[in-house]
Design a protein around this motif. Structure first.
Motif, PDB file in Angstrom:
ATOM      1  N   ILE A  13       0.857  -1.177   0.000  1.00 22.87           N
ATOM      2  CA  ILE A  13       0.000   0.000   0.000  1.00 22.87           C
ATOM      3  C   ILE A  13       0.895   1.229   0.000  1.00 22.87           C
ATOM      4  O   ILE A  13       1.775   1.375   0.857  1.00 22.87           O
ATOM      5  CB  ILE A  13      -0.902   0.035   1.255  1.00 22.87           C
ATOM      6  N   ALA A  14       0.707   2.101  -0.971  1.00 22.11           N
ATOM      7  CA  ALA A  14       1.454   3.360  -1.041  1.00 22.11           C
ATOM      8  C   ALA A  14       0.459   4.493  -0.862  1.00 22.11           C
ATOM      9  O   ALA A  14      -0.433   4.666  -1.702  1.00 22.11           O
ATOM     10  CB  ALA A  14       2.169   3.482  -2.386  1.00 22.11           C
ATOM     11  N   THR A  15       0.593   5.237   0.220  1.00 21.63           N
ATOM     12  CA  THR A  15      -0.393   6.278   0.470  1.00 21.63           C
ATOM     13  C   THR A  15       0.242   7.624   0.771  1.00 21.63           C
ATOM     14  O   THR A  15       1.212   7.728   1.528  1.00 21.63           O
ATOM     15  CB  THR A  15      -1.347   5.890   1.613  1.00 21.63           C
ATOM     16  N   ASP A  16      -0.317   8.631   0.147  1.00 17.69           N
ATOM     17  CA  ASP A  16      -0.041  10.013   0.510  1.00 17.69           C
ATOM     18  C   ASP A  16      -0.550  10.239   1.939  1.00 17.69           C
ATOM     19  O   ASP A  16      -1.382   9.466   2.450  1.00 17.69           O
ATOM     20  CB  ASP A  16      -0.757  10.930  -0.478  1.00 17.69           C
ATOM     21  N   LEU A  17      -0.093  11.305   2.566  1.00 20.53           N
ATOM     22  CA  LEU A  17      -0.516  11.601   3.939  1.00 20.53           C
ATOM     23  C   LEU A  17      -1.568  12.712   3.980  1.00 20.53           C
ATOM     24  O   LEU A  17      -2.750  12.462   4.103  1.00 20.53           O
ATOM     25  CB  LEU A  17       0.704  11.962   4.795  1.00 20.53           C
ATOM     26  N   ASP A  18      -1.128  13.952   3.872  1.00 19.61           N
ATOM     27  CA  ASP A  18      -2.034  15.087   4.069  1.00 19.61           C
ATOM     28  C   ASP A  18      -3.113  15.135   3.000  1.00 19.61           C
ATOM     29  O   ASP A  18      -2.841  15.106   1.808  1.00 19.61           O
ATOM     30  CB  ASP A  18      -1.233  16.384   4.080  1.00 19.61           C
ATOM     31  N   GLY A  19      -4.358  15.171   3.450  1.00 17.16           N
ATOM     32  CA  GLY A  19      -5.492  15.202   2.545  1.00 17.16           C
ATOM     33  C   GLY A  19      -5.916  13.848   2.032  1.00 17.16           C
ATOM     34  O   GLY A  19      -6.940  13.726   1.359  1.00 17.16           O
ATOM     35  N   ILE A  44       1.151  -7.183   4.247  1.00 15.64           N
ATOM     36  CA  ILE A  44       1.120  -6.135   3.229  1.00 15.64           C
ATOM     37  C   ILE A  44       1.970  -4.967   3.717  1.00 15.64           C
ATOM     38  O   ILE A  44       1.724  -4.412   4.785  1.00 15.64           O
ATOM     39  CB  ILE A  44      -0.323  -5.659   2.958  1.00 15.64           C
ATOM     40  N   GLN A  45       2.982  -4.601   2.937  1.00 13.14           N
ATOM     41  CA  GLN A  45       3.784  -3.437   3.298  1.00 13.14           C
ATOM     42  C   GLN A  45       2.952  -2.172   3.149  1.00 13.14           C
ATOM     43  O   GLN A  45       2.178  -2.027   2.200  1.00 13.14           O
ATOM     44  CB  GLN A  45       5.006  -3.309   2.395  1.00 13.14           C
ATOM     45  N   VAL A  46       3.116  -1.244   4.082  1.00 10.81           N
ATOM     46  CA  VAL A  46       2.511   0.083   3.973  1.00 10.81           C
ATOM     47  C   VAL A  46       3.641   1.100   3.902  1.00 10.81           C
ATOM     48  O   VAL A  46       4.484   1.164   4.806  1.00 10.81           O
ATOM     49  CB  VAL A  46       1.585   0.396   5.160  1.00 10.81           C
ATOM     50  N   VAL A  47       3.679   1.860   2.819  1.00 14.55           N
ATOM     51  CA  VAL A  47       4.717   2.870   2.637  1.00 14.55           C
ATOM     52  C   VAL A  47       4.044   4.229   2.502  1.00 14.55           C
ATOM     53  O   VAL A  47       3.176   4.418   1.639  1.00 14.55           O
ATOM     54  CB  VAL A  47       5.576   2.574   1.388  1.00 14.55           C
ATOM     55  N   PHE A  48       4.421   5.173   3.347  1.00 14.95           N
ATOM     56  CA  PHE A  48       3.950   6.534   3.222  1.00 14.95           C
ATOM     57  C   PHE A  48       4.786   7.226   2.153  1.00 14.95           C
ATOM     58  O   PHE A  48       6.017   7.209   2.201  1.00 14.95           O
ATOM     59  CB  PHE A  48       4.080   7.288   4.539  1.00 14.95           C
ATOM     60  N   VAL A  49       4.108   7.824   1.181  1.00 11.55           N
ATOM     61  CA  VAL A  49       4.782   8.507   0.074  1.00 11.55           C
ATOM     62  C   VAL A  49       4.243   9.932   0.070  1.00 11.55           C
ATOM     63  O   VAL A  49       3.105  10.179  -0.345  1.00 11.55           O
ATOM     64  CB  VAL A  49       4.522   7.802  -1.266  1.00 11.55           C
ATOM     65  N   THR A  50       5.023  10.859   0.534  1.00  8.47           N
ATOM     66  CA  THR A  50       4.504  12.170   0.901  1.00  8.47           C
ATOM     67  C   THR A  50       5.347  13.309   0.353  1.00  8.47           C
ATOM     68  O   THR A  50       6.535  13.144   0.059  1.00  8.47           O
ATOM     69  CB  THR A  50       4.434  12.280   2.446  1.00  8.47           C
ATOM     70  N   GLY A  51       4.716  14.461   0.236  1.00 12.41           N
ATOM     71  CA  GLY A  51       5.462  15.672  -0.078  1.00 12.41           C
ATOM     72  C   GLY A  51       6.150  16.253   1.135  1.00 12.41           C
ATOM     73  O   GLY A  51       7.023  17.124   1.009  1.00 12.41           O
ATOM     74  N   ARG A  52       5.784  15.795   2.311  1.00 13.72           N
ATOM     75  CA  ARG A  52       6.395  16.307   3.535  1.00 13.72           C
ATOM     76  C   ARG A  52       7.911  16.073   3.536  1.00 13.72           C
ATOM     77  O   ARG A  52       8.376  15.037   3.083  1.00 13.72           O
ATOM     78  CB  ARG A  52       5.842  15.589   4.764  1.00 13.72           C
ATOM     79  N   ILE A  71       8.883   7.515   2.077  1.00 15.04           N
ATOM     80  CA  ILE A  71       9.390   8.273   0.936  1.00 15.04           C
ATOM     81  C   ILE A  71       8.893   9.702   1.100  1.00 15.04           C
ATOM     82  O   ILE A  71       7.681   9.950   1.134  1.00 15.04           O
ATOM     83  CB  ILE A  71       8.909   7.660  -0.389  1.00 15.04           C
ATOM     84  N   CYS A  72       9.818  10.646   1.257  1.00 18.25           N
ATOM     85  CA  CYS A  72       9.466  12.027   1.582  1.00 18.25           C
ATOM     86  C   CYS A  72       9.821  12.975   0.441  1.00 18.25           C
ATOM     87  O   CYS A  72      10.464  12.587  -0.543  1.00 18.25           O
ATOM     88  CB  CYS A  72      10.219  12.456   2.849  1.00 18.25           C
ATOM     89  N   SER A  73       9.401  14.219   0.607  1.00 19.08           N
ATOM     90  CA  SER A  73       9.756  15.290  -0.326  1.00 19.08           C
ATOM     91  C   SER A  73       9.483  14.919  -1.779  1.00 19.08           C
ATOM     92  O   SER A  73      10.306  15.145  -2.679  1.00 19.08           O
ATOM     93  CB  SER A  73      11.234  15.684  -0.144  1.00 19.08           C
ATOM     94  N   ASN A  74       8.317  14.312  -2.020  1.00 22.01           N
ATOM     95  CA  ASN A  74       7.899  13.931  -3.374  1.00 22.01           C
ATOM     96  C   ASN A  74       8.912  13.024  -4.068  1.00 22.01           C
ATOM     97  O   ASN A  74       9.123  13.113  -5.279  1.00 22.01           O
ATOM     98  CB  ASN A  74       7.643  15.172  -4.237  1.00 22.01           C
TER      99      ASN A  74
END
Length: 279
Positions: A13-19, A44-52, A71-74
């Motif tokens: 699972i690859a999910t954005d954070l804010d919004g 199931i791996q969960v990876v946060f993929v964020t612009g933060r 994964i940060c900063s886009n």
């Protein structure tokens, strides 16, 4: 919520954070926390993929899963959140950043710039800070001084460009016209704020690299997002969902939709995935 009739088994699972994953105030609800934990328990791996930037990740460290990596900063940085360690980065070269600054200043007068890099944050005097970290001490000066020889900014994860009054979507379009061949230019905020990365560096590129390193095919990835900076990731993943509150461009580009972040849209899909696994 619309769901695909058939899909390969989900391994990541690859999910954005804010919004997207987080509700207003940037918090994780009990339902979402439980769904993330259940997915991890099911393998199931969960990876946060964020612009933060990495410095804004401690708020969600308790929910990041067994690997501890985000994964940060886009896509500009891969970070072990629990250890506070930078594992990998794909920086925008200082000379390229200065070239982008020059072009955006010429086309979009009034634009001010800020810089996310391994040692922290720096900004131009005209770049107002209104979010997390606004009370932190950080270097302030013109871009040429901050990015130039002897300046504090090195290994730039993300260049930020803020305009005082342009419509955010118009700002993005004009910036891409002016400097799109020099860098990746996108946006995720409701204000006229651009996020600029090295050429070819997006959420999708770094997620693809992560998945390749773990033997996960894109068809086994389910991704979630809400803003233009998520579009490449949503197009790359085998299955992608836009939350109901997503930007109109994202809603139009992504066939599958779930309910809003305030209604635990990511959790609703995870629960369905896990339910199908148990059948």
């Amino acid at each position: 919520m619309t769901t695909p009739r058939t899909a390969p088994p989900t391994r990541l699972i690859a999910t954005d954070l804010d919004g997207t994953l987080l509700c207003s105030g940037g918090t994780v609800t009990e339902r979402t926390a439980a769904a993330l934990a259940a997915a991890e328990a099911a393998g199931i791996q969960v990876v946060f993929v964020t612009g933060r930037p990495p410095r804004w990740m401690q708020q969600v460290s308790a929910h990041i899963g067994g690997h501890g990596v985000a994964i940060c900063s886009n896509g500009g940085a891969v970070v072990d959140v629990r250890r506070g360690a930078l594992l990998e980065s794909f920086p925008l070269a200082s000379e390229d950043a200065l070239a982008v600054v020059a072009r955006l200043r010429a086309k979009l007068p009034g634009t001010a710039f800020a810089f996310e890099y391994p040692a922290g944050f720096a900004r131009e005097p005209g770049y107002e800070v209104r979010m997390w970290g606004q009370d932190e001490n950080h270097p302030v000066g013109p871009a040429e001084q901050l990015l130039g020889p002897g300046g504090p900014v090195s290994g730039l994860f993300k260049l930020l460009a803020k305009h005082p009054d342009l419509d955010p979507d118009k700002l993005l379009a004009q910036a891409r016209e002016a400097a799109g061949e020099l860098a990746e230019i996108t946006r995720s905020a409701p204000i006229p704020l651009l996020e600029i990365s090295a050429p070819g560096v997006t959420k999708a590129s770094t997620l693809a690299r992560w998945c390749a390193g773990h033997g996960i095919d894109r068809s086994e990835v389910v991704a979630f997002g809400d803003m233009p900076n998520d579009l490449e990731m949503l197009a790359w993943a085998g299955t992608a969902y836009a939350v109901a509150n997503a930007h109109p461009q994202v809603l139009a580009a992504v066939p599958l939709h779930t309910v809003s972040n305030e209604q635990d849209g990511v959790a609703a899909v995870l629960e369905e995935i896990l339910r199908h696994r148990g059948e």
